[in-house]
Design an enzyme around this catalytic site. Sequence first.
Site, PDB file in Angstrom:
ATOM      1  N   THR A 123      -5.169  -0.418  -2.652  1.00 24.91           N
ATOM      2  CA  THR A 123      -5.442   1.118  -2.455  1.00 24.91           C
ATOM      3  C   THR A 123      -6.717   0.478  -1.923  1.00 24.91           C
ATOM      4  O   THR A 123      -7.173   0.086  -2.019  1.00 24.91           O
ATOM      5  CB  THR A 123      -5.282   2.462  -4.008  1.00 24.91           C
ATOM      6  OG1 THR A 123      -6.311   3.289  -2.845  1.00 24.91           O
ATOM      7  CG2 THR A 123      -6.768   1.202  -4.786  1.00 24.91           C
ATOM      8  N   GLU A 124      -6.739   1.293  -0.298  1.00 26.97           N
ATOM      9  CA  GLU A 124      -7.730   1.141   0.902  1.00 26.97           C
ATOM     10  C   GLU A 124      -9.299   1.379   0.124  1.00 26.97           C
ATOM     11  O   GLU A 124      -9.585   1.086   0.921  1.00 26.97           O
ATOM     12  CB  GLU A 124      -7.149   1.869   2.422  1.00 26.97           C
ATOM     13  CG  GLU A 124      -7.055   3.730   1.998  1.00 26.97           C
ATOM     14  CD  GLU A 124      -5.567   3.819   1.836  1.00 26.97           C
ATOM     15  OE1 GLU A 124      -4.917   3.406   1.086  1.00 26.97           O
ATOM     16  OE2 GLU A 124      -5.053   5.061   2.339  1.00 26.97           O
ATOM     17  N   ASN A 125      -9.489   2.073  -0.384  1.00 26.36           N
ATOM     18  CA  ASN A 125     -10.448   2.558  -1.203  1.00 26.36           C
ATOM     19  C   ASN A 125     -10.615   1.546  -2.439  1.00 26.36           C
ATOM     20  O   ASN A 125     -12.375   1.853  -2.602  1.00 26.36           O
ATOM     21  CB  ASN A 125     -10.547   4.158  -1.725  1.00 26.36           C
ATOM     22  CG  ASN A 125      -9.705   4.319  -2.825  1.00 26.36           C
ATOM     23  OD1 ASN A 125      -8.558   3.666  -2.990  1.00 26.36           O
ATOM     24  ND2 ASN A 125      -9.875   4.486  -4.596  1.00 26.36           N
TER      25      ASN A 125
ATOM     26  N   ASN B  72       0.937  -1.109   0.031  1.00 26.46           N
ATOM     27  CA  ASN B  72       0.214  -0.221  -0.207  1.00 26.46           C
ATOM     28  C   ASN B  72       0.651   1.380   0.000  1.00 26.46           C
ATOM     29  O   ASN B  72       1.585   1.482   0.555  1.00 26.46           O
ATOM     30  CB  ASN B  72      -0.725   0.082   1.422  1.00 26.46           C
ATOM     31  CG  ASN B  72      -1.930   1.152   1.174  1.00 26.46           C
ATOM     32  OD1 ASN B  72      -1.702   2.231   1.192  1.00 26.46           O
ATOM     33  ND2 ASN B  72      -2.855   0.470   1.148  1.00 26.46           N
TER      34      ASN B  72
ATOM     35  N   SER C 143     -12.361  -3.592   2.665  1.00 24.62           N
ATOM     36  CA  SER C 143     -10.245  -3.331   2.301  1.00 24.62           C
ATOM     37  C   SER C 143      -9.791  -3.371   3.758  1.00 24.62           C
ATOM     38  O   SER C 143      -8.742  -3.468   3.459  1.00 24.62           O
ATOM     39  CB  SER C 143     -10.380  -2.222   1.691  1.00 24.62           C
ATOM     40  OG  SER C 143      -8.932  -1.561   1.316  1.00 24.62           O
TER      41      SER C 143
END
Lengths: 226, 226, 238, 238
Positions: free
Chosen positions: A51-53, A28, A93
């Site tokens: 990607t945390e979204n 990340n 996520s």
Amino acid sequence: MELKIKGWDINFVAQKIANDIPDGSYVNLGIGIPELVANHIPKGKELIFHTENGLLGMGPAPEPHLADPELINAGKKCVTAIPGASYFHHADSFTMIRGGHIDYCVLGAFQVSQEGDLANWSTGEPDAVPAVGGAMDLVAGVKNILVITQHTTKTGEPKIVKRCSYPLTGKAVVNKIYTNYAVLEVRDKKLFVLEMAPDVNSDFLKSVTDAELNFPKSYISFYVPI
Amino acid sequence: MELKIKGWDINFVAQKIANDIPDGSYVNLGIGIPELVANHIPKGKELIFHTENGLLGMGPAPEPHLADPELINAGKKCVTAIPGASYFHHADSFTMIRGGHIDYCVLGAFQVSQEGDLANWSTGEPDAVPAVGGAMDLVAGVKNILVITQHTTKTGEPKIVKRCSYPLTGKAVVNKIYTNYAVLEVRDKKLFVLEMAPDVNSDFLKSVTDAELNFPKSYISFYVPI
Amino acid sequence: MINKIVSSVQEAVADIFDGATVLISGFGEAGSPIELIHALIDKGTKNLTIVSNNTGSGHVGLAALIENKQVKKVICSFPKTANSVVFPELYKKGEIELELVPQGTLAERIRCGGAGVPVFYTRTSVDTVLAEGKEKRVFNGKEYLLEYAVKGDFALVKCLKADRYGNLVYNKTARNFGPIMCTAAKVTIVQAKEIVDPGQIDPEAVVTPGIFVQRVVEVKNPMEESVLVAENRRYPWN
Amino acid sequence: MINKIVSSVQEAVADIFDGATVLISGFGEAGSPIELIHALIDKGTKNLTIVSNNTGSGHVGLAALIENKQVKKVICSFPKTANSVVFPELYKKGEIELELVPQGTLAERIRCGGAGVPVFYTRTSVDTVLAEGKEKRVFNGKEYLLEYAVKGDFALVKCLKADRYGNLVYNKTARNFGPIMCTAAKVTIVQAKEIVDPGQIDPEAVVTPGIFVQRVVEVKNPMEESVLVAENRRYPWN
């Protein structure tokens, strides 16, 4: 007359990180400078970007005419998805993050302490709008936290400090620090210098660092006295 | 000579439940007798059946040659999926249950107490292999718990009791009880008789019930004295 | 017959009441249900508590809802973006409350709200200012914080396709908070780019099963927040 | 290049060690990774703790693993089915331990194990014998039980399709515990009916993202437990 010490170019620092992260890792990248790491993956090495979204298998920015405002990264920039990517919701996520499934996270920093404390979300100014995003989740959950940063602030203040004065993102969370001057590692709450840029020596490094530095015998220096 | 009192056929009881559950409800049916409810949905009413092993929109049993051992219900019998069905994993399935999203659950019972305690998973025999499945999750999470059962055991012992002697599935969880003799409702920890089968009267019902029964003025009885 | 389709965004939001807690999907503009938010602005509901990752951009969508003084409090992880002007200004004036929550904690709090789990423990934000006042507990030698479930009276969610049962699929990273918000609200209201017949969505690929959705409205060509912001549009339309 | 594909079930389970905790997917036979379990029987690993919803049928698959005295303890919700003979017999003789967990609590404990959440609270099994010895706490006037996360050293999971990254899709209700078990084990080992190229699985429809999977092995024509049981087969093959 003292020579101006520049150290490494930040792209070269990003390349070092790309070289250091093992093949096959799940990574990340924080917003901003950390994103440079993706430009320097050595040939034959495959890293999977999270990607945390909600995307695993993030690819590079698209051609502008192919940009989809619903395919973005955590910095809200348009990205692409590689073949073999997957989309998921926010709870899934952060299962990846909190559950310790992400191998490496590369983050920027306002300050890093010698014990590995990180401050990168707030300068603590009373009238600023606080915004934390996923930073605290990442440092609490990801297996290895790497920081990429200029060694000092724009005004020359040390960013590698004994103790962070800004509000913490996490305590004792940073594993390695990559700056334009040096590569440092936190071990047992102490900071070790692993490598210095060719034009940096230990005295100079100490002069721009507030933290206590330890120089193990085996550290790499490209410094050549002039 | 006393007439043999039979009450309703269990299929008729299942039909009563199918009639009582409002149109558009999400319903989980326990294994065994509760499954009969699905055979009696009135025309024009749409109920969506949930099975906790990961299917919303469960349809009837397939033609034998179309049976798929990977498309089953909680009783591990082959079923079908309606158009508009969805599959999901166990944590999501129990989010539906624990989160209070299922409107009705119809369960069998060993015993139900007058306060709505349910015992339907274990007879407490010391050498039996205990097995609970999803029963405790269902009674804790589903909005309305309906019990369908014969009013007494095969040997004539009351199943509607003052206090359950078998291990509980849940305390004060049952809303309504549908038996071959009567329909009963638990309100404020008391048991009210809402309706009796045509050949059942209150004296008879009391005689086959251990629980204290309350007969509200408006209860329905089809009893015709002979 | 189950039919959760309503014919307009106005009808979809008609019962949102003053003081309600409203979960709003989206990460930046991706997944933000802008037409539903504009309907809520038209309705003028006041004193809302909004749970959303951000606070909107420019003067449309969520930012416009805030600018219109309908929002008492926001619960979010990142209340500013490149084009956020409305929230920062009100916040600095002390005219809006903020509960700042780390993004993953926010996501899990919402998931708990939907899953009937009242609280959970997390390592996130231990030893930071966001841990102040929170209950702590040690498991396996590490300290964790107690975090409480978040539930909404309503959720406003944007998706790609829906059917009359409320089954949903999303588009790429516009999925983000949508699926968990659907589970955590008493009334979940969804705007879909397309409404399809039951069975048109592969049951293996349904992301939100219909049980979590109460209303669906078709918005065929949703506006793009970034385009509106670039054009300096304001809602109500200037 | 990332390539999680291994060439045989033997290779896939080669490092499962004595005393390991192994999560095994399946609800009855649906989703039970029978070929991986048989490879574990061939290997002869002992003192296993098995986390699975059931205990297998007849004398094949999970039942055979138990019959072969490789299992010290099972953590499950329903340790008997119509054709369960092995577990009940050993249990009555006191030769195997059982931790009985309500199905939804088991699912959430596994999900927590994967999500970095050490414990959660639930209403399930309050006021029952399964609540004995468990910590209680009241939230909003209702009593809840504290339940602990479950993690595995290994998970054995069956799916429909996989790619070299470990992305998975499942078949119908054979999905059940697979996706959460993948998240909760240090090493997740998957048998897939088909291995496809990356990109062949729609990224919107991936159920288990590859990050949760360490090894994939193709088993093109998995055996059907119910058929084997009907034929009274035993493993090792009689």
